[in-house]
Design an enzyme around this catalytic site. Sequence first.
Site, PDB file in Angstrom:
ATOM      1  N   ASP A 150       0.827  -1.217   0.000  1.00  0.00           N
ATOM      2  CA  ASP A 150       0.000   0.000   0.000  1.00  0.00           C
ATOM      3  C   ASP A 150       0.855   1.258   0.000  1.00  0.00           C
ATOM      4  O   ASP A 150       2.004   1.253   0.436  1.00  0.00           O
ATOM      5  CB  ASP A 150      -0.920   0.011   1.238  1.00  0.00           C
ATOM      6  CG  ASP A 150      -0.130  -0.062   2.537  1.00  0.00           C
ATOM      7  OD1 ASP A 150       0.887  -0.780   2.568  1.00  0.00           O
ATOM      8  OD2 ASP A 150      -0.527   0.590   3.514  1.00  0.00           O
ATOM      9  N   GLU A 151       0.257   2.327  -0.497  1.00  0.00           N
ATOM     10  CA  GLU A 151       0.764   3.686  -0.322  1.00  0.00           C
ATOM     11  C   GLU A 151       2.270   3.798  -0.569  1.00  0.00           C
ATOM     12  O   GLU A 151       2.995   4.359   0.249  1.00  0.00           O
ATOM     13  CB  GLU A 151       0.430   4.183   1.092  1.00  0.00           C
ATOM     14  CG  GLU A 151      -1.068   4.226   1.368  1.00  0.00           C
ATOM     15  CD  GLU A 151      -1.409   4.718   2.755  1.00  0.00           C
ATOM     16  OE1 GLU A 151      -2.374   5.484   2.868  1.00  0.00           O
ATOM     17  OE2 GLU A 151      -0.733   4.331   3.742  1.00  0.00           O
TER      18      GLU A 151
HETATM   19  C1  ACM Z   1      -3.797   1.169   4.623  1.00  0.00           C
HETATM   20  O1  ACM Z   1      -4.684   1.601   5.357  1.00  0.00           O
HETATM   21  N1  ACM Z   1      -2.791   1.941   4.251  1.00  0.00           N
HETATM   22  C2  ACM Z   1      -3.816  -0.202   4.155  1.00  0.00           C
END
Ligand code: ACM
Length: 518
Positions: A285-286
Site C-alpha cells: 500500500d501507499e
Molecule cells: C492502509 O490503510 N494503508 C492499508
Amino acid sequence: MDDSYGETGCVASELNVIPAPSRVELTGGSGPFSGNVRTDVDPSLGPEAYRLTVSADGAGIVGGDEAGVFWGRQTLRQMLGPEAFRRAPTAREPVTVPYVIVEDRPRFAWRGFMLDVARHFLPKDDVLRYVDLLAAHKLNVLHLHLTDDQGWRVEIRRHPRLTETGAWRRRTRLGWGTPPLWDERPHGGFYTQDDLREIVAYAAERHVTVVPEIDLPGHSQAAIAAYPELGNTDVVDTAALEVWTDWGITRNVLAPTDAVVRFYEDVLDEVLAVFPGRFVHIGGDECAKDQWRESPTAQARIRELGLENEDDLQSWMIRHFAHWLAARGRRLIGWDEILEGGLADGAAVMCWRWYAGGIAAAQAGHSVVMCPQQEVYLDHVQAHGPDEPVPFGWVHTLEDVYRFEPVPPRLAGTPYAANIIGAQANLWTEVAENRGRVDYQAFPRLVAFAEVAWSRLPGPDERDFGDFERRMNAAHYARLDALGVGYRPPTGPHPWQQRPGIPGRMHNKPRKTWRMAT
Ligand code: ACM
C-alpha cells in the site's frame, strides 16, 4: 426465541434455536467445560460449524471439526453468564443454563482483526490477550502489521539491525496538529522469533491463525534506517535517515533492485519458519513513487524489464514475491494497490479503499478480504463529540459497523461473491499508543463486526441494530467487564479515556456509504 435464551444475549452467532422451558446446572471437573459437558466431532456438519444441545443430561457440543467444537464452547460460555469470562471462578450460586438446541456455522472463513504493532509496539502479553478476545468472539484471523516506517517489530537473525536499529524511534508525534506536538520519550520494542512462535501456538490452540505482514516497497523507512542500502541511495542520503517519528506517507521507499529483493527473501525465509499459515501479507500500500521517478537506477530497471512506468515496477516486485511464496506453498495477500499493474494468479487482495478494488479483484478470480476504511477502520473515531480521544478519520459508530456488508451488492448473487472469503476490521495505532487506547478503539465495535463476519444477517437497512444493542446491554457489556476490556461506554468516554490537548484529524471528504460506492 425463548426468553430464557434471549436473556443470555449471545453475540457473534447465527442461532437456530429450539427452546424448551427448563434449565440445567453444568457440573463437575475443574472448569465449566467438563463434568456433564460432552464434545464430539461430526465432519458432516462442515468446517467450523457446531450443534450445541442443552438438556437434562447437561450440554453436548458436536463440531464439524475441532474449531467447530471450540466455537460451540464459546457460545456455551456466553450462556453461562459474565462470570465465565473471568480468569477464575467467583460464582457463589450454581450456574444453570436453559435447555436449547443451537445450530450454528460461520458465513465467512476469514473473520479477521488487524493490529498495527508497528506504529506503537504492543507487548507480547497484550497480543496474547487479544488472541483470547478474538476467540471469545469467534474471530479466527489475527493479522499482525509487523513493519512500517515507524518501527520494525520482528527479529530477523540474518539481519539483526532491523530490530537493533529499526525497532526504536527517537520520539513520537502526538496526534496530528500543526505545529506538531511531540512525546520526547524514545518508543519501541520487538518480538523475538520465540515470542512470535508462542503467539502463533497460543492462537492455534484457540483456532486463530496469525497472518504476518511485512510491508513493502513503501512503509519501509525503519528498514532503510537500519540498512541504508535498501533505499534509493542515488537520490537521497539514506544513511542520514532515522526511524520515522512522524505519521503519513513518506517518500523514502525501497529501491527496486535485486539486492533488495534478495534481502527481503532472507526476511521472508525466517518469517515462513515462524508463521505456518497459508497466507503471508506483503503490504503493497501507499508506495510513493517520487524517488523511483528521480532514480537513475530505478529508471534503468524499468527499461531493462521492459516495463512502462513506476506502477509496473511495483507490480513486478509484488509478482516476484507472489511467485516466491507460491513456490513455498504459501499465498501472498496484499492491500488493494497490488492490483495496479496486474497481479499473479493465486494472490489474494485485502480491499481497504472503498469497494472498487475488491469488486475488480473478485471479478478477476482473486480471493478478497473486505476491510474498507469507510466502514471498519477501528482507528477512526466512533462518535461525534468533544470528548472523543484524538478523533481521526470518519465517524464509524457501533451501528455503522453493525450495518457493514462485506459482499458488495454488485457481486451479490453472482458467482464472484464466493471470492469474498471474508472480512476484517483494522486498527492502526498512530493515536492508540497502548492497550487501553487499543481497547477503547476496538470495543464495542469489534463485537458488532464479529457478528457481521459470522452471521447471515439481513441487508444493512433491514438489520435489527436495536436487538444487537439490547443484547449488548443485557449481557455483553458485563462479559467485556469480566474480561477487563476498556471499551467505550455507550454514554461516551470515562474521564481517564479522554486525551485533552492531543489534536486529531478528521477526514473532510464525505464518508460515502457502501450503497453509494458500489
Ligand atoms: C492502509 O490503510 N494503508 C492499508
